[in-house]
Design a protein around this motif. Sequence first.
Motif, PDB file in Angstrom:
ATOM      1  N   GLY A  71       0.796  -1.211   0.000  1.00 10.42           N
ATOM      2  CA  GLY A  71       0.000   0.000   0.000  1.00 10.42           C
ATOM      3  C   GLY A  71       0.828   1.259   0.000  1.00 10.42           C
ATOM      4  O   GLY A  71       0.298   2.352  -0.202  1.00 10.42           O
ATOM      5  N   ARG A  73       2.874   2.533   2.542  1.00 13.94           N
ATOM      6  CA  ARG A  73       3.294   3.126   3.807  1.00 13.94           C
ATOM      7  C   ARG A  73       4.598   2.517   4.301  1.00 13.94           C
ATOM      8  O   ARG A  73       4.962   1.397   3.937  1.00 13.94           O
ATOM      9  CB  ARG A  73       2.206   2.960   4.875  1.00 13.94           C
ATOM     10  CG  ARG A  73       0.950   3.779   4.616  1.00 13.94           C
ATOM     11  CD  ARG A  73       0.012   3.758   5.812  1.00 13.94           C
ATOM     12  NE  ARG A  73       0.627   4.365   6.996  1.00 13.94           N
ATOM     13  CZ  ARG A  73       0.041   4.426   8.196  1.00 13.94           C
ATOM     14  NH1 ARG A  73      -1.171   3.897   8.360  1.00 13.94           N
ATOM     15  NH2 ARG A  73       0.645   4.991   9.215  1.00 13.94           N
ATOM     16  N   ARG A 312      -1.431  -1.352   6.480  1.00 10.42           N
ATOM     17  CA  ARG A 312      -1.133  -1.780   5.105  1.00 10.42           C
ATOM     18  C   ARG A 312      -2.348  -1.603   4.212  1.00 10.42           C
ATOM     19  O   ARG A 312      -3.491  -1.457   4.688  1.00 10.42           O
ATOM     20  CB  ARG A 312      -0.633  -3.223   5.054  1.00 10.42           C
ATOM     21  CG  ARG A 312      -1.603  -4.304   5.464  1.00 10.42           C
ATOM     22  CD  ARG A 312      -1.317  -5.625   4.730  1.00 10.42           C
ATOM     23  NE  ARG A 312      -1.747  -5.559   3.334  1.00 10.42           N
ATOM     24  CZ  ARG A 312      -1.553  -6.517   2.435  1.00 10.42           C
ATOM     25  NH1 ARG A 312      -0.922  -7.631   2.781  1.00 10.42           N
ATOM     26  NH2 ARG A 312      -1.988  -6.401   1.189  1.00 10.42           N
ATOM     27  N   GLY A 313      -2.122  -1.601   2.905  1.00 15.38           N
ATOM     28  CA  GLY A 313      -3.212  -1.484   1.956  1.00 15.38           C
ATOM     29  C   GLY A 313      -3.714  -2.846   1.506  1.00 15.38           C
ATOM     30  O   GLY A 313      -3.001  -3.855   1.596  1.00 15.38           O
ATOM     31  N   TYR A 314      -4.945  -2.881   1.004  1.00 17.94           N
ATOM     32  CA  TYR A 314      -5.578  -4.121   0.550  1.00 17.94           C
ATOM     33  C   TYR A 314      -6.229  -3.891  -0.806  1.00 17.94           C
ATOM     34  O   TYR A 314      -6.646  -2.779  -1.144  1.00 17.94           O
ATOM     35  CB  TYR A 314      -6.620  -4.598   1.561  1.00 17.94           C
ATOM     36  CG  TYR A 314      -6.047  -4.842   2.934  1.00 17.94           C
ATOM     37  CD1 TYR A 314      -5.470  -6.062   3.269  1.00 17.94           C
ATOM     38  CD2 TYR A 314      -6.043  -3.829   3.900  1.00 17.94           C
ATOM     39  CE1 TYR A 314      -4.910  -6.282   4.524  1.00 17.94           C
ATOM     40  CE2 TYR A 314      -5.488  -4.040   5.157  1.00 17.94           C
ATOM     41  CZ  TYR A 314      -4.930  -5.256   5.462  1.00 17.94           C
ATOM     42  OH  TYR A 314      -4.376  -5.455   6.699  1.00 17.94           O
ATOM     43  N   ARG A 315      -6.347  -4.968  -1.573  1.00 16.29           N
ATOM     44  CA  ARG A 315      -7.022  -4.898  -2.861  1.00 16.29           C
ATOM     45  C   ARG A 315      -8.541  -5.008  -2.663  1.00 16.29           C
ATOM     46  O   ARG A 315      -9.016  -5.270  -1.559  1.00 16.29           O
ATOM     47  CB  ARG A 315      -6.500  -6.006  -3.777  1.00 16.29           C
ATOM     48  CG  ARG A 315      -5.038  -5.798  -4.159  1.00 16.29           C
ATOM     49  CD  ARG A 315      -4.428  -7.036  -4.756  1.00 16.29           C
ATOM     50  NE  ARG A 315      -5.019  -7.390  -6.027  1.00 16.29           N
ATOM     51  CZ  ARG A 315      -4.574  -6.961  -7.213  1.00 16.29           C
ATOM     52  NH1 ARG A 315      -3.539  -6.139  -7.265  1.00 16.29           N
ATOM     53  NH2 ARG A 315      -5.150  -7.353  -8.330  1.00 16.29           N
ATOM     54  N   THR A 395      -0.224  -8.841  -3.477  1.00 20.60           N
ATOM     55  CA  THR A 395       0.506  -7.663  -3.930  1.00 20.60           C
ATOM     56  C   THR A 395       0.983  -7.892  -5.363  1.00 20.60           C
ATOM     57  O   THR A 395       1.318  -9.014  -5.743  1.00 20.60           O
ATOM     58  CB  THR A 395       1.721  -7.373  -3.031  1.00 20.60           C
ATOM     59  OG1 THR A 395       2.584  -8.524  -3.015  1.00 20.60           O
ATOM     60  CG2 THR A 395       1.272  -7.059  -1.611  1.00 20.60           C
TER      61      THR A 395
END
Length: 405
Positions: A71, A73, A312-315, A395
């Motif tokens: 993501g 960060r 964190r980022g997610y799809r 990812t």
Amino acid sequence: MTVFDVRLITEEERRATFDVLNRSLHGKRVADDLWSRMGVSWPAAHKFGAFEGDAAIGIASSFDTEVAVPGGRVLPVAAVDGVGVRADRTRRGVLTALMAAQLAEVAERGLPLAMLHASEPTIYGRFGYGSAALGKTVRVSRPAARLHERVPVAGEVRLLGPEEAVKEIPAVYRRIGLHRPGMMARPEAWWPAGHERHLVPEERYTVAVHSGPDGVDGFVTYETIGRRSLDSPDEGAVLNVYDLHAAGPAALAGLWRFLLSVDLVSAVHARHRPVDEPLAVMLTDHRHASTLSVEDDLWLRLVDVEAALAARGYRAAEPVVVAVADRQLASNSGQYEVGPDGARRTSAEPDLVLEVDTLGMLYLGQWSATALAQAGRIEVRDPAALTRADELFTTVTAPWNGTHF
């Protein structure tokens, strides 16, 4: 029964504990001249020693830095850079006590993550670490290997002298940036032991940099290993790549083109490269690039599960409720709803149940939830949740650490 105390070390105990670590890894006691140059990379901060009286019998060391997560960060992390117990004091609870003290201190200071490279992979799962990123060892045959004509050509490569490399490469690494999940910042204290000692005074390694339209955008550090013998007098040397980082495809191609152009070389060998690095398809004949092994490159421990999952980022996929069990840090145990908008604690029934070490394997995107479930590491309460979890945690770029520590 061994009676010992575990406590933070003092400044005066730095060298003695470093020697314990070195000997536990079958190294020699560090010589005075080497210690004078690299001792700054072994500060007393965040180092727990196990002592019998005044004698050090074990060490668990870490330093603070930052790591990239999916993501985009960058999070603070404790990088565990040395764990060892004296050979005559193993299997007596010393390691367990050291790791417990270290983990408690990292949690108390509010760091969401801890990470390490494992000398023995079977050790660290019981302390909540999971194998979170892989690296491949590649070997490229020379002189047959050639880059394909459509591989980008931009910029130039030049060699640096040792003193120049000591001065310039830290800034190049910062300029390249943490562009993959798992990559870490290299604090000032890392460089003397991780970089400088290979260059001065022995000049064992060679450093080259790639310059593109916007300046220096990549570097490689390598050593030359002679292979010539009485039986093979014409055998070329092997270039053993220690450190290679590039800001983009053109810089990566330029550095590999340089390595494959060095005369009197029979092969280029590189360990712990990203598993998705497209070296083989950059060649006119991909068979000249062999993957010799794939092994663990980074182990990750979620110290604050809620904070780490939220960061964190997610799809895009429907949320999944994950139940996490943490034997060392009980406050982490519980259910978490994970979705495209982030993660939060919940009281909802879980779709998937796992332990914190398995969450470490899932976190950077190296392993899919489906693969971990098939391996028995995830208990599946709702089979449809596996597909959603695969999509959420995946990812585009494979995680990779790429730093020796």
